[in-house]
Every structure is written in C-alpha cells, then in structure tokens.
Design an enzyme around this catalytic site. Structure first.
Site, short mmCIF file in Angstrom:
data_model
loop_
_atom_site.label_atom_id
_atom_site.label_comp_id
_atom_site.label_asym_id
_atom_site.label_seq_id
_atom_site.Cartn_x
_atom_site.Cartn_y
_atom_site.Cartn_z
N ASP A 99 0.79 -1.21 -0.08
CA ASP A 99 0.09 0.04 -0.09
C ASP A 99 0.90 1.32 0.08
OD1 ASP A 99 -2.08 1.69 0.25
OD2 ASP A 99 -2.60 1.42 2.13
N ASP A 134 2.84 1.43 -3.57
CA ASP A 134 2.14 2.00 -4.90
C ASP A 134 2.11 3.35 -4.68
OD1 ASP A 134 0.22 2.45 -2.85
OD2 ASP A 134 -1.30 1.27 -3.68
N GLY A 135 2.06 4.25 -3.64
CA GLY A 135 2.24 5.64 -3.53
C GLY A 135 3.39 6.31 -3.90
N ARG A 194 4.32 8.84 -7.32
CA ARG A 194 4.80 9.97 -7.18
C ARG A 194 6.17 9.86 -8.05
NH1 ARG A 194 2.84 9.74 -2.02
NH2 ARG A 194 4.66 8.47 -1.24
N THR A 203 -3.51 8.83 -10.33
CA THR A 203 -4.62 8.74 -11.14
C THR A 203 -5.81 8.67 -10.33
OG1 THR A 203 -4.50 6.48 -11.36
CG2 THR A 203 -3.40 7.89 -13.16
N ASP A 223 -6.94 1.77 -4.45
CA ASP A 223 -6.23 1.74 -3.27
C ASP A 223 -7.33 1.64 -2.29
OD1 ASP A 223 -3.60 1.50 -1.81
OD2 ASP A 223 -4.41 3.56 -1.44
N ASP A 266 -7.97 -1.32 0.54
CA ASP A 266 -7.64 -1.33 1.89
C ASP A 266 -9.25 -1.73 2.77
OD1 ASP A 266 -5.32 -0.49 1.59
OD2 ASP A 266 -5.96 1.54 1.88
#
Length: 311
Positions: free
Chosen positions: A82, A85-86, A90, A96, A103, A107
């Site tokens: 999790d 992917d952030g 960046r 997107t 995401d 969760d």
C-alpha cells in the site's frame, strides 16, 4: 421534452447547478472529450502494484481459516505494498483517480474480510467487529462523497485543510502519521487473528482439561503463551461446524508474538477509530453546509423566506 424544458436541462448541464438534488459538472465539448492521451491508465505501475495487492489478499483469504502463518505473511505483504504504490505514483508521475479509488477499495475490503473472519471465529464479539466495519465504510464513503461534491472532481480526498480539522489535516498530509496509523491498525486485527490459533484466553478450545486432552468437561487454567495440544475429538462429526473449526485451529503456533503485536498496536488502532469518527462527523457537516447553501439559492428555508418578505 418541450423546447423550454430542453433549454433548461441544457443550461443546468452547462452551468454545473444541481439537477434533481445532485451536483453536475460542467459540460465537456467535443474537443475536450478528444483531448486525451493514448496512455493505458490500467497498466500504470502503481495500478499494477494495486492488482498484485488484490491477488495477495485473495490468496490470504484462501489460507485464512486454518493456515495462520501463510495467511499472515500474504496479508502483511499486501498491506506493505500500500505504501509502495504511492511511492511509485509520485516517482513515475502516474497518480490517477482510478488508482486512488482502487487503493481505497482494496484497503476497505481486506480489512472487512479479516473482521468478518474474527466475527465468525469469536461470535461473542461479532457486534463489535460489525460496528467497526460499518464505521470504516461509512466514514470513508461520506468523506469521499463530500470531497467530490463539495470540493470538485479534481479535489483529492487527502486535501483536508487545517481550518476544517487539525487532526484530519495531520492524518492525511503527514505521510508518516498516515502510514503508521494504517499499518498498526491492520497489525492489531492481524494480531487478534493470530491469537485465534494460539491463545487459550482467546480460543477456549485450546484449554486443557483435568480428565485428559480429550475431555472437555472440566477445563482448568493454562498458560496464555504456549498453546495446548488437544487430541482429536469424536464429538464434532461435521468438519464444517463452528466447534470443529475452533478445534482445528488449535495448536497452530505460539501466542507470544501475536500478544506483543496486539498490545503494541492497540493505542494506534484506537486513534484510527477516533479519526474515522471525526472524519464521518466533519464530512457530514460539510455536506450539510452545501445543502444549506443550495436551499438558500433555491429560495427555500426560513432565512430565504424572510429575505423575500423584506424585499
């Protein structure tokens, strides 16, 4: 539809005023619709990581009933991705709206599935787990809807001003706070899950008895650290009964590590639930502000009627 009604509908569509109580965005021209790249959003690197999280979560569900180590490992990897992917979004400039929603859905669904298992494993506490599921979904849905309808389609749900809520601003803008809160919240429920396979205080089937391993009539105290090794019982003929499943989960692992994980993460889990409550309340008030403004513009409500009388 008459010409006048059609003109009104077109005007409402173009100026963004609410239609039938729902906010409408500005109309897009033909040129704007075609002003897109040929990129495949679904194959962006952050979204590929999101798909892998879904696969790992599904695999953990498969092992969840009777294989705590495999389930815990796969579930933990899915949660750790999790954060990855952030970072990828960046780094590669591939943030997107689809990825953000994917995401959030992942969760919510993974946490819900774990809480559903805990509800079935410990039915005496099922109402607590059900309330936590409801709070989690209600809080995030209300916040997301309020952000889209009040802040605009281009607004991120993580952009919360300090004037609206200092705690929410800290929670969403400080990446360390967000990561620790989410990670330890998941760790708390994962610790409870592991205790269902190891601790006699959580799972009574792990308790020994005075009459021997197969006798369940006179249970006595047992160490909460080392699980008891129960002998197979003929009392539970159906392998799908709740009691048979509880016995099948016995003696899978030591309870030392699960107890440590649960106790350490408890304060952060409590903080996360407080944030969910605040998020739900603030989003509700934000939507109510928009409703009052729209009603005033439409000439509804006591204040608008008073202004009409004055005029």
């Amino acid at each position: 539809m008459s010409t006048d009604n059609r003109d009104v509908a077109e005007m409402n569509h173009t100026n963004g005023t609410p239609v039938n109580g729902h906010p409408r965005g500005p109309a897009r021209s033909v040129d704007e619709e075609s002003d897109q790249t040929d990129e495949n959003i679904f194959l962006f690197i952050p979204n590929l990581i999101g798909y892998s999280r879904v696969v790992l979560a599904l695999a953990s569900l498969y092992f969840m009933p009777l294989h705590p180590r495999r389930c815990g490992f796969l579930y933990s990897i899915s949660c750790l991705l999790d954060a990855l992917d952030g970072l990828a979004a960046r780094k590669f400039q591939q943030s997107t709206r689809f990825g953000a929603v994917l995401d959030m859905i992942t969760d919510r669904c993974t946490t819900t599935c774990l809480l559903v298992f805990l509800s079935s494993a410990k039915p005496a506490y099922s109402m607590i787990f059900q309330l936590l599921i409801s709070l989690d979904f209600a809080s995030h849905y209300m916040h997301m809807y309020a952000t889209l309808s009040m802040g605009g389609q281009g607004e991120s749900h993580k952009n919360v001003s300090a004037s609206r809520s200092k705690i929410m601003n800290l929670y969403y803008t400080n990446k360390n706070v967000l990561f620790v809160a989410c990670a330890l919240n998941e760790l708390f429920f994962l610790g409870l899950y592991l205790l269902c396979f190891s601790s006699p205080r959580i799972t009574p089937a792990l308790l020994p008895s005075n009459g021997g391993p197969g006798n369940l009539t006179s249970p006595v105290s047992s160490s909460p650290v080392e699980p008891f090794q129960p002998a197979p019982s003929l009392l539970f003929a159906s392998p799908f009964s709740a009691a048979a499943m509880e016995m099948a989960r016995a003696n899978k692992m030591s309870s030392t590590v699960p107890w440590i994980l649960t106790i350490v993460s408890t304060p952060v889990m409590a903080f996360k639930q407080v944030v969910n409550v605040i998020q739900l309340v603030k989003a509700s008030k934000w939507l109510a502000e928009g409703d009052r403004r729209d009603r005033k513009m439409a000439g509804l409500g006591p204040q608008a009627k008073t202004e009409k009388k004055v005029r």
